[in-house]
Design an enzyme around this catalytic site. Structure first.
Site, short mmCIF file in Angstrom:
data_model
loop_
_atom_site.label_atom_id
_atom_site.label_comp_id
_atom_site.label_asym_id
_atom_site.label_seq_id
_atom_site.Cartn_x
_atom_site.Cartn_y
_atom_site.Cartn_z
N ASN A 190 9.18 -13.21 0.74
CA ASN A 190 8.56 -12.97 -0.56
C ASN A 190 9.25 -11.74 -1.14
OD1 ASN A 190 7.00 -12.30 -2.74
ND2 ASN A 190 5.05 -12.30 -1.62
N ARG A 194 8.68 -17.60 -1.43
CA ARG A 194 7.69 -17.59 -2.51
C ARG A 194 8.43 -17.42 -3.84
NH1 ARG A 194 3.99 -12.82 -4.73
NH2 ARG A 194 2.69 -14.08 -6.09
N HIS A 208 -1.31 -17.86 -8.20
CA HIS A 208 -2.05 -17.86 -6.92
C HIS A 208 -2.23 -19.30 -6.39
CE1 HIS A 208 -4.26 -13.90 -8.15
NE2 HIS A 208 -3.22 -13.62 -7.39
N ASN A 262 -5.70 -7.71 -5.60
CA ASN A 262 -5.37 -6.83 -6.72
C ASN A 262 -5.30 -7.64 -8.00
OD1 ASN A 262 -5.15 -4.12 -5.73
ND2 ASN A 262 -3.48 -4.88 -4.44
N GLY A 263 -4.69 -8.82 -7.90
CA GLY A 263 -4.79 -9.81 -8.98
C GLY A 263 -5.93 -10.75 -8.63
N ARG A 322 -5.46 -5.03 -14.34
CA ARG A 322 -5.35 -5.91 -15.51
C ARG A 322 -6.72 -6.13 -16.13
NH1 ARG A 322 -2.40 -9.87 -12.00
NH2 ARG A 322 -0.29 -9.05 -11.81
N MET A 353 -10.96 -1.71 -5.03
CA MET A 353 -12.39 -2.03 -5.05
C MET A 353 -13.19 -1.16 -4.07
SD MET A 353 -14.85 -3.59 -6.40
CE MET A 353 -14.56 -5.09 -7.32
N GLY A 360 -8.47 -10.00 -0.68
CA GLY A 360 -9.00 -8.76 -0.10
C GLY A 360 -10.44 -8.47 -0.49
N ILE A 361 -10.78 -8.68 -1.76
CA ILE A 361 -12.14 -8.43 -2.23
C ILE A 361 -13.05 -9.59 -1.81
CG2 ILE A 361 -13.61 -8.12 -4.27
CD1 ILE A 361 -11.14 -6.85 -5.67
N GLY A 362 -12.60 -10.80 -2.05
CA GLY A 362 -13.43 -11.97 -1.75
C GLY A 362 -13.78 -12.08 -0.27
N GLU A 363 -12.82 -11.66 0.59
CA GLU A 363 -13.07 -11.76 2.03
C GLU A 363 -13.89 -10.60 2.56
OE1 GLU A 363 -9.24 -12.35 4.00
OE2 GLU A 363 -8.64 -13.61 2.32
N GLU A 375 -1.26 -17.21 2.56
CA GLU A 375 -0.20 -17.82 1.74
C GLU A 375 1.08 -18.02 2.55
OE1 GLU A 375 -1.60 -14.77 -1.12
OE2 GLU A 375 -0.53 -15.98 -2.58
P1 ADP Z 1 -3.05 -8.23 -2.92
O1 ADP Z 1 -3.51 -8.97 -4.13
O2 ADP Z 1 -2.15 -7.09 -3.21
O3 ADP Z 1 -2.58 -9.13 -1.80
P2 ADP Z 1 -5.46 -7.93 -1.32
O4 ADP Z 1 -5.74 -9.40 -1.30
O5 ADP Z 1 -5.15 -7.26 -0.03
O6 ADP Z 1 -4.36 -7.52 -2.37
O7 ADP Z 1 -6.76 -7.23 -1.97
C1 ADP Z 1 -6.79 -5.88 -2.27
C2 ADP Z 1 -8.18 -5.54 -2.76
O8 ADP Z 1 -9.14 -5.83 -1.73
C3 ADP Z 1 -8.35 -4.08 -3.12
O9 ADP Z 1 -9.08 -3.95 -4.33
C4 ADP Z 1 -9.21 -3.56 -1.96
O10 ADP Z 1 -10.00 -2.48 -2.34
C5 ADP Z 1 -10.05 -4.76 -1.67
N1 ADP Z 1 -10.71 -4.62 -0.37
C6 ADP Z 1 -10.15 -4.64 0.85
N2 ADP Z 1 -11.10 -4.40 1.80
C7 ADP Z 1 -12.29 -4.22 1.14
C8 ADP Z 1 -13.63 -3.95 1.54
N3 ADP Z 1 -13.96 -3.79 2.81
N4 ADP Z 1 -14.57 -3.84 0.56
C9 ADP Z 1 -14.25 -3.98 -0.73
N5 ADP Z 1 -13.01 -4.26 -1.17
C10 ADP Z 1 -12.04 -4.37 -0.25
#
Ligand code: ADP
Length: 394
Positions: free
Chosen positions: A7, A85, A174, A205-206, A235, A278, A325-328, A379
């Site tokens: 990537n 990618r 995505h 982040n996105g 964004r 986040m 990252g946020i969803g998980e 991914e």
């Molecule tokens: P990218 O889009 O760069 O791949 P990620 O999927 O790793 O990024 O997501 C990054 C986001 O996930 C950031 O906003 C980060 O703060 C958030 N994040 C990671 N762990 C946590 C957590 N435990 N609680 C809340 N947000 C989280």
């Protein structure tokens, strides 16, 4: 046999070596700050991390350093394929493709649509072809999964000539992640492959959502570029486009600068004034910071509104899938979003929701119809699976 996944970004190169049959990732990492004296190659293997300087290295030297590393680890020989990618495939690619001169020409034609990403993706392809001339190289496009959207979903209500002359339409991004988590969600939710209605929410982040009907994307929130749709780290997501002229006029700045601020200085960062991350925003909100609290509120409100809107093309909702990252990881974001979607029949299971974090998957609602799930995305694995399938069929 393993697949090398690449990537290539403007100043970074992410890589992974994955066995597509066992799904085991042998090694992964990132060469970052390329072109600067601080360039480094950061490697993750068997749960441990290491970093070494590659001062001044650009993409080619970085990829050579990766190949040296793979040789040291005994992973360089016996590769099956290289999976790349590629961010923007425009309307030209509805699936992953073996790289040929024609495919490269088409990716080049998409550069005006993805000016920040496609040129770096092409650099990665060219160098990998030089280093691995006998291997099948496969392009996996962020946009391809969304090519199944109908015209009513992808056509903007703007002068139709803009579509014909300049390709102005919704493409969506995505796609590799939405496709991966949609597939994984079926088994978890016990849904049939030929009859399901999912909203997948990739929140990193996105951030973007997709409406997936029977394995096909029927609508998504990102558009011509990744700026549209949900509120994100930096964004704005969807806003009134007249903001650009208004702020440019009021501050006597070029419109491009205002557009840059919508891409890089808005979202969680813009509203909170603190961070695009986040975790930081959640911590500040919990400590009573009002603007961080507002940023978190808007994020969940826009997400809930968007999920509900995507039920329109689906006609019903079987499952809402959280990933990224946020969803998980953010039980807070999931809970606040789900509470606003109770009218759809989604009722959060507080204990299950609090228990889910990175690497774990499962249901976070009490009910089954519909249900909400956490499904970690991967991914790189999806790219490896596509590349292996194409290489074996070649
Ligand atoms: P990218 O889009 O760069 O791949 P990620 O999927 O790793 O990024 O997501 C990054 C986001 O996930 C950031 O906003 C980060 O703060 C958030 N994040 C990671 N762990 C946590 C957590 N435990 N609680 C809340 N947000 C989280």
């Amino acid at each position: 046999m393993n697949v090398l996944v690449l990537n290539c970004g403007s100043s970074s190169l992410k890589f992974a070596v994955i066995d597509p049959d066992t799904t085991v990732e042998h090694v992964s990492g990132i060469a970052q700050r390329l072109g600067s004296p601080e360039a480094s190659l950061d490697v993750r293997r068997n749960g441990s991390r290491s970093s070494r300087p590659i001062a001044g290295a650009r993409h080619e030297a970085a990829l050579r350093a990766v190949v040296d590393l793979l040789r040291d680890l005994g992973l360089a020989d016996g590769l099956l394929a290289v999976g790349h990618r590629v961010v923007h495939g425009g309307s030209k690619f509805a699936g992953s493709m073996a790289i040929t001169p024609e495919v490269i020409a088409q990716v080049e034609e998409c550069v005006p649509l993805g000016p920040l990403h496609n040129p770096s993706n092409l650099v990665g392809i060219r160098i990998a072809q030089e280093l691995f001339p006998s291997l099948v190289q496969v392009g996996v496009f962020d946009t391809a999964f969304h090519q199944t959207m109908p015209p009513v979903a992808y056509t903007y209500p703007v002068p139709y000539e803009w579509l014909e002359r300049h390709g102005v339409r919704r493409y969506g991004f995505h796609g590799t992640s939405h496709r991966f988590v949609a597939q994984r969600a079926l088994a978890l939710a016990g849904l049939p492959a030929d009859d399901h209605a999912l909203v997948t929410a990739h929140l990193g982040n996105g951030c973007s959502c997709a409406a997936v009907r029977n394995g096909r994307s029927v609508d998504t929130t990102m558009g011509l570029t990744p700026l549209e749709g949900l509120m994100m780290g930096t964004r704005s997501g969807s806003v009134d486009p007249a903001i650009i002229g208004h702020v440019a006029g009021a501050e006597k700045r070029p419109p491009q600068e205002v557009l840059d601020a919508l891409n890089k200085g808005s979202g969680l960062l813009g509203v909170s004034g603190l961070s695009n991350d986040m975790r930081t925003v959640e911590e500040a909100a919990a400590a009573g910071n009002a603007r961080a609290g507002l940023a978190l509120d808007i994020f969940c409100y826009v997400l809930a509104k968007t999920v509900a809107a995507l039920v329109v093309p689906l006609g019903r909702l079987d499952a809402l899938v959280f990933t990224g990252g946020i969803g998980e990881n953010s039980a807070t974001v999931r809970e606040r979003t789900l509470r606003q979607l109770e009218f759809l029949g989604l009722s959060v299971d507080a204990a299950a929701n609090a228990a889910h974090g990175r690497g774990t998957r499962g249901r976070v609602t009490t009910g089954l119809k519909p249900q909400a799930l956490v499904v970690p995305t991967n991914e790189e694995l999806m790219i490896a699976l596509d590349a292996a399938g194409i290489a074996r069929a070649a």
